[in-house]
Design a protein around this motif. Structure first.
Motif, PDB file in Angstrom:
ATOM      1  N   ILE A  63       1.069  -1.230  -0.051  1.00  0.00           N
ATOM      2  CA  ILE A  63       0.043   0.041   0.125  1.00  0.00           C
ATOM      3  C   ILE A  63       0.987   1.264  -0.124  1.00  0.00           C
ATOM      4  CG2 ILE A  63      -1.538   1.328   1.447  1.00  0.00           C
ATOM      5  CD1 ILE A  63      -2.909  -1.270   2.284  1.00  0.00           C
ATOM      6  N   ILE A  64       2.033   1.465   0.919  1.00  0.00           N
ATOM      7  CA  ILE A  64       2.587   2.572   0.732  1.00  0.00           C
ATOM      8  C   ILE A  64       3.553   2.465  -0.219  1.00  0.00           C
ATOM      9  CG2 ILE A  64       4.823   3.553   2.255  1.00  0.00           C
ATOM     10  CD1 ILE A  64       3.707   2.008   4.720  1.00  0.00           C
ATOM     11  N   ARG A  65       3.983   1.571  -1.023  1.00  0.00           N
ATOM     12  CA  ARG A  65       4.848   1.737  -2.114  1.00  0.00           C
ATOM     13  C   ARG A  65       4.032   2.022  -3.310  1.00  0.00           C
ATOM     14  NH1 ARG A  65       8.478  -3.950  -2.748  1.00  0.00           N
ATOM     15  NH2 ARG A  65      10.058  -3.317  -1.102  1.00  0.00           N
ATOM     16  N   ALA A  66       2.705   1.587  -3.407  1.00  0.00           N
ATOM     17  CA  ALA A  66       1.996   1.916  -4.532  1.00  0.00           C
ATOM     18  C   ALA A  66       1.135   3.282  -4.474  1.00  0.00           C
ATOM     19  CB  ALA A  66       0.795   1.001  -4.831  1.00  0.00           C
ATOM     20  N   TRP A  67       0.647   3.567  -3.345  1.00  0.00           N
ATOM     21  CA  TRP A  67      -0.072   4.906  -2.884  1.00  0.00           C
ATOM     22  C   TRP A  67       0.601   5.947  -2.014  1.00  0.00           C
ATOM     23  CZ3 TRP A  67      -2.686   0.192  -2.865  1.00  0.00           C
ATOM     24  CH2 TRP A  67      -3.253  -0.175  -4.315  1.00  0.00           C
ATOM     25  N   ASP A  84       9.492   3.203  -0.353  1.00  0.00           N
ATOM     26  CA  ASP A  84       9.418   1.674   0.218  1.00  0.00           C
ATOM     27  C   ASP A  84       8.766   1.955   1.369  1.00  0.00           C
ATOM     28  OD1 ASP A  84       9.675  -0.889   0.710  1.00  0.00           O
ATOM     29  OD2 ASP A  84      11.855  -0.882   0.634  1.00  0.00           O
ATOM     30  N   GLY A  85       8.254   1.037   2.115  1.00  0.00           N
ATOM     31  CA  GLY A  85       7.314   1.121   3.144  1.00  0.00           C
ATOM     32  C   GLY A  85       7.605   0.080   4.129  1.00  0.00           C
ATOM     33  N   VAL A  86       8.821  -0.688   4.248  1.00  0.00           N
ATOM     34  CA  VAL A  86       9.258  -1.577   5.402  1.00  0.00           C
ATOM     35  C   VAL A  86       9.149  -1.143   6.753  1.00  0.00           C
ATOM     36  CG1 VAL A  86      10.775  -3.380   5.985  1.00  0.00           C
ATOM     37  CG2 VAL A  86      10.151  -3.240   3.400  1.00  0.00           C
TER      38      VAL A  86
END
Length: 344
Positions: free
Chosen positions: A305-309, A314-316
């Motif tokens: 979700i974080i990567r796409a929108w 990156d959202g790790v």
């Protein structure tokens, strides 16, 4: 004759904290070596600064709290925190970035909560997120793979940049740094390009970003060794990678010109590092078997979700910290059934 008796257990276990921490650090070596090979000496400079700062900060805090310094430092948890933080940092970050992140990770996120075993959040990811939010410019100084770099800095030149902020004559920071593949995709999609056009560039490889795919393969190899040794359990990595894969597959199947393939997501950014080395932190992660699976799946979904929108490539780190908050609830509702209860 009177014999002194001791309570059970009478057999000593093999799971010593120091042994486990050293095993995790050893397993990270393939990914670390590949990161150094592709992205230069800055990887090792960050490693030395972050690890030494973590150990020094831990020793200082233990003295202030009147706790045994040598025994506690011997568990290796401070060194592992520094290692994970360093692996998450851009190679051309100035010296104070790993130092400040390490100080925040140990002093605030770990010791102020009571030390190892009491911290509700992953210390390395707390330090990383503080840096990412506070110093966005310095946290974008990523090095290109050596084959794509206009200029390759030696160890001495890297130290001069990190410590003094000086580069060789005629070399600008733009010549030695570039956006990550995840950032490139997010930016150029916003400019109206398709994924096919974006990934035709030289910075993309067969599975993910060029160089990044090899680093992720290194961490996958180390993670497999940890699973084989029983150092970590399979549920969190499987949930993490499975959640990320399924989310990516659904949107890739719907629109392959806008959403990257599942393999690209698995072998780009910090996916493998996060799945095997960060999310599996035994203190801040879920502890029940079903809970670990739910915890891992939640992280994988949030990463996508974080990567796409989201506003970050990156959202790790954000995903891990958000799921750290949910751990008490997850563990509460996933407790294994006690024998003799529930109709047994």
């Amino acid at each position: 004759m009177e014999f002194r008796t001791y309570s059970s257990p009478h057999l000593s276990g093999t799971n010593h904290v120091g042994r486990l921490m050293r095993g995790v650090m050893l397993a990270a070596l393939p990914g670390l070596i590949l990161a150094w090979w592709f992205f230069g000496w800055g990887v090792l400079v960050n490693l030395v600064l972050a690890v030494s700062t973590c150990i020094g900060a831990e020793a200082a805090m233990l003295r202030m709290r009147r706790r045994p310094v040598r025994v506690t430092l011997g568990d290796g948890s401070a060194a592992l925190t520094g290692l994970l933080l360093a692996l998450a940092l851009p190679p051309f970050a100035p010296w104070w970035i790993p130092v400040l992140g390490a100080l925040f990770a140990i002093v605030i996120a770990k010791q102020l909560y009571g030390g190892l075993g009491y911290n509700p959040f992953n210390p390395a990811m707390v330090g990383y997120v503080v840096l990412l939010i506070s110093f966005p410019r310095e946290m974008t100084l990523w090095a290109p793979p050596q084959e794509l770099a206009d200029a390759r800095l030696s160890l001495v030149q890297t130290l001069a940049w990190s410590l003094l902020g000086t580069l060789p004559a005629g070399t600008g920071i733009d010549a030695i740094s570039m956006a990550t593949p995840l950032d490139t995709i997010k930016t150029q999609l916003g400019l109206g390009l398709t994924l096919t056009e974006i990934q035709a560039g030289p910075r993309f490889g067969s599975l993910g970003g060029y160089g990044w795919e090899w680093v992720n393969l290194g961490f996958l190899l180390g993670g497999g060794w940890l699973l084989y040794r029983g150092t970590i359990q399979w549920q969190i990595p499987a949930g993490f990678l499975g959640g990320l894969f399924v989310m990516a597959l659904l949107f890739y199947a719907a629109d392959s010109d806008t959403y990257a393939s599942p393999l690209f997501h698995l072998f780009s950014g910090a996916a493998m590092l996060g799945a095997f080395f960060i999310a599996t932190d035994p203190v801040s992660a879920s502890t029940t078997p079903r809970g670990r699976l739910v915890y891992g799946i939640g992280i994988g979904i949030l990463v996508y979700i974080i990567r796409a929108w989201g506003g970050y490539p990156d959202g790790v780190a954000f995903a891990v910290l958000l799921m750290n908050m949910a751990v008490p609830t997850i563990d509460y509702y996933t407790q294994p059934r006690v024998y003799g209860q529930g109709g047994e």
